[in-house]
Scaffold this active site. Structure first.
Site, short mmCIF file in Angstrom:
data_model
loop_
_atom_site.label_atom_id
_atom_site.label_comp_id
_atom_site.label_asym_id
_atom_site.label_seq_id
_atom_site.Cartn_x
_atom_site.Cartn_y
_atom_site.Cartn_z
CB SER A 101 35.57 18.50 17.28
OG SER A 101 36.21 18.49 18.56
CE1 TYR A 107 32.79 22.34 18.82
CE2 TYR A 107 33.94 20.60 20.02
CZ TYR A 107 33.92 21.54 19.02
OH TYR A 107 35.01 21.70 18.20
CE LYS A 131 32.72 21.02 15.52
NZ LYS A 131 32.82 21.70 14.22
#
Length: 302
Positions: free
Chosen positions: A142, A155, A159
């Site tokens: 991401s 997150y 990632k």
């Protein structure tokens, strides 16, 4: 792009980007194991692919645990006799700023994204090495992992770690002819609608409106289907020489992310003491400080 005879697992492929990847692989001829934590969603995705003329089965599993990873690989082998491609797409969000993020918020996201990528890749690689015919690991990253994003401690860290996996595993698996790449997609999904600058485009797409050229080019923002072609390419023989890369895709843009590298260095005989660093900082290392976060351009005036 012909993937006839290939067998692929796509984690988290009941909807959104994962479903787009699974559909694209199946359309190219691959047999696909669709995965979701919800049985009805997984079965509906597999049926959609088979109704379109593809071959797919559903495997319900909560990605993260070793048992789930091994069950996915076993399903591929039991149904189709082999495994050639793994796409690690499963993910969840638990967005909060650092001081409000609980242990559970952190652990849940790390378990699914980071640990899930590790356990699934490990199980897949064991099978691919046993087959002795190479393979493909396609790890979904991401922009948040590349640049950071407000409210996404868990997150962003997961990632970023996934791209680190790709670089390390590309070296470890080179002799086995297993390529490993990270895909950095941007698309209209339930995850991206949480980003204020992108939510209007997600809403417009859901309302049946076309994505404006500014979004597709300047923001590299489009539909999940826009990102799926890269996954099929990386799964194919055409990408046999591509490994260890972080490749961006979204809207009308295909891009390559750089590996982290030193941008400037300064030297002092005998090393650096605090005062010397403070004196030299403004004109040496400090003159090229890097920005953080995605710096999205403003849309043109109407």
């Amino acid at each position: 792009m012909d993937l006839t005879g290939k067998v692929a697992i796509v984690t988290g492929s009941g909807r959104g980007l994962g479903l787009a990847y699974a559909r694209e692989l199946a359309a190219a001829g691959a047999k696909v194991v669709v995965n979701d934590v919800d049985a009805a969603t997984a079965e509906a995705a597999a049926k959609e692919i088979t109704d379109a003329g593809g071959t797919a089965v559903a495997e319900v599993a909560a990605v993260g645990r070793t048992e789930a990873a091994e069950a996915l690989v076993a399903r591929a082998v039991d149904e189709f006799g082999r495994l050639d491609v793994l796409v690690t797409n499963a993910g969840v969000l638990r967005d909060k700023v650092l001081w409000k993020m609980s242990d559970d918020d952190f652990d849940t996201v790390i378990d699914v994204h980071l640990r899930g990528t590790f356990t699934c890749a490990r199980a897949a690689v064991r099978r691919m090495r046993e087959q002795g015919e190479g393979g493909r690991l396609i790890l979904i990253g991401s922009p948040a992992g590349q640049r950071g994003n407000f409210g996404q401690t868990n997150y962003s860290a997961a990632k970023a770690g996934i791209v680190g996996f790709a670089r390390t595993w590309a070296m470890e698996l080179e002799r086995a002819n297993i390529t490993v790449n990270a895909v950095i997609p941007v698309a209209a999904t339930a995850m991206t609608e949480t980003i204020p600058a992108l939510k209007p485009y997600v809403d417009a797409l859901r309302a049946g409106e076309p994505m404006p050229p500014f979004a597709r080019t300047a923001l590299a923002f489009g539909t999940p289907e826009d990102a799926a072609g890269l996954v099929a390419f990386l799964a194919s023989d055409a990408a046999s020489g591509v490994t260890g890369q972080a490749i961006g895709i979204g809207g009308d843009r295909l891009s390559l992310w750089s590996h982290p590298q030193q941008v400037v260095a300064a030297y002092a005989d005998g090393g650096w003491r605090p005062g010397a660093i403070a004196e030299a900082w403004p004109t040496t290392v400090g003159a090229q400080l890097q920005t953080v976060g995605e710096n999205l351009p403003e849309p043109p005036a109407a």
